[in-house]
Design an enzyme around this catalytic site. Structure first.
Site, PDB file in Angstrom:
ATOM      1  N   ASP A 184       0.851  -1.217  -0.005  1.00 58.99           N
ATOM      2  CA  ASP A 184      -0.225   0.153   0.019  1.00 58.99           C
ATOM      3  C   ASP A 184       0.854   1.064   0.074  1.00 58.99           C
ATOM      4  O   ASP A 184       2.025   1.207   0.278  1.00 58.99           O
ATOM      5  CB  ASP A 184      -0.987  -0.174   1.145  1.00 58.99           C
ATOM      6  N   GLU A 193      -0.005  -1.443   5.779  1.00 61.01           N
ATOM      7  CA  GLU A 193       0.910  -1.114   6.656  1.00 61.01           C
ATOM      8  C   GLU A 193       1.009   0.505   7.025  1.00 61.01           C
ATOM      9  O   GLU A 193       1.365   0.946   8.228  1.00 61.01           O
ATOM     10  CB  GLU A 193       2.404  -1.600   6.002  1.00 61.01           C
TER      11      GLU A 193
END
Length: 387
Positions: A86, A148
């Site tokens: 991400d 994350e």
């Protein structure tokens, strides 16, 4: 998937960056990472890896991926090369180029995630190609995680599942080719105070939440000072734990007694400080402050928090990385998924080609002269810990 042709390194960069995978606390900005995971999974499966995709509970558009090559499958030994898929949100108007198109300029790859940290995966694949025809005695595992940048829910799901099983791990966060063996943790907490509103001409008509918060802030500053006197680690640029009072909101008009206010703050503890102990101390100190019986105080966590991380300086992985990089293992102030892998009894370091100064910035880039050195480091680590 098996018939997919794995593109060259530059094309992998282009295709990965072209897959939007923003994670954000704002639901209107939050996306899934499944297209990135499936793209990586297809490439790795074509190279002979056994690929497992793990959707996150309640978020079918988000998933972790565990791709394994070689080894006996018994979890005894092996190397994990890990990264998150991400990115953070972006301000398109501040970019000089399209964030989702890799632009090669000034010996750099520009694009969202080139440094932090989709750009790590093409380098992992390039290194892994050198071992496809070699009998790996210990497994080589490529790990790709979700979320994350926000909740760490991908890493938490791995811990819950007890996966992956290995002996060593390298997380390719941007560290400028320097091995990292320590970082602080992070907690984000809130104090919410509910008082009683009323006309400001007569304070007895209500209970002022801002005045109650004044007492809370005073106690937090005392607690911060105590922690900084008690804990110190010279291995960090800022050697003490920090507490930042980040934002405060309350009240609605000058001539009205404030009926509600909220303070949000973060704490960055050093290795050796446990989040549960810190929260217990926060509650003990804040909830016992004498208050008007019309005042209600609540302490809550904005997310579960990430523990501090420390890998033993004498670990074989640390020593190997130091020799390959030509730098002694250091510390950083930012957090990573390292403590989650460490909790799975995996010796872990953070080591990547990007620079943290580029992370979360407009015109994020990865310098091209970092690519070959990182690939060579990864090849050496795979050879040492998997052959």
């Amino acid at each position: 998937m098996a018939n997919i042709v794995v593109p060259d390194l530059k094309t992998q960069f282009h295709q990965l960056i072209a897959c939007p995978s923003v994670s954000a606390t704002d639901p209107s900005l939050d996306m899934g990472n499944r297209p990135v995971v499936e793209l990586l999974g297809g490439w790795l499966e074509s190279l002979g890896f056994n690929v497992e995709v793990m959707p996150l509970k309640g978020s079918p558009n988000k998933a972790n991926m565990i791709a394994t090559l070689g080894g006996k499958g018994d979890g005894d030994g092996g190397l994990v090369l890990s990264g998150h898929t991400d990115t953070v949100p972006f301000d398109a108007e501040r970019w000089q180029s399209d964030p989702f198109k890799v632009l090669e300029r000034d010996n750099r790859f520009y694009g969202l995630g080139t440094s932090d940290m989709k750009g790590f995966f093409p380098l992992v694949i390039e290194a892994a190609k050198s071992f496809l025809d070699k009998p790996l005695q210990k497994p080589l595992i490529v790990l790709a995680t979700a979320d994350e940048e926000t909740s760490m829910s991908g890493a938490r799901a791995l811990v819950e599942a007890g996966k992956p099983r290995a002996r060593y791990a390298v997380i390719g966060e941007p560290t400028g080719l320097r091995p990292i063996r320590m970082h602080k943790g992070v907690m984000m907490e809130a104090v919410r105070i509910t008082g009683q509103s009323g006309h400001s001409s007569d304070p007895s008509l209500g209970a002022n939440a801002i005045e109650a918060m004044h007492k809370v802030i005073g106690e937090l500053l005392v607690l911060r000072k105590e922690w900084q006197q008690k804990y110190n680690n010279p291995g960090f640029a800022v050697p003490v734990p920090t507490m930042n009072l980040g934002c405060i909101h309350g009240g609605d008009n000058p001539n009205r007694i404030c009926g509600h206010t909220e303070l949000q703050f973060d704490i960055r503890p050093l290795p050796g400080m446990q989040l549960t102990d810190l929260r217990e101390e926060l509650n003990k100190r804040i909830l016992t402050i004498p208050q008007d019986n019309k005042i209600q105080v609540e302490v809550t966590s904005l997310f579960p928090g990430t523990e501090p991380f420390e890998q033993d300086a004498h670990s074989e992985l640390v020593k190997a990385a130091e020799k390959l990089c030509g730098h002694q293992a250091e510390s950083v102030a930012f957090g990573t998924e390292a403590p989650y892998l460490k909790s799975l009894n995996i010796d872990t370091i953070v080591l990547g080609p990007g620079d943290i100064d580029q992370a979360h910035q407009p015109d994020e880039f990865l310098a091209l002269d970092r690519i070959n050195p990182m690939v060579n480091i990864l090849r050496d680590l795979i050879g040492r810990f998997c052959l």
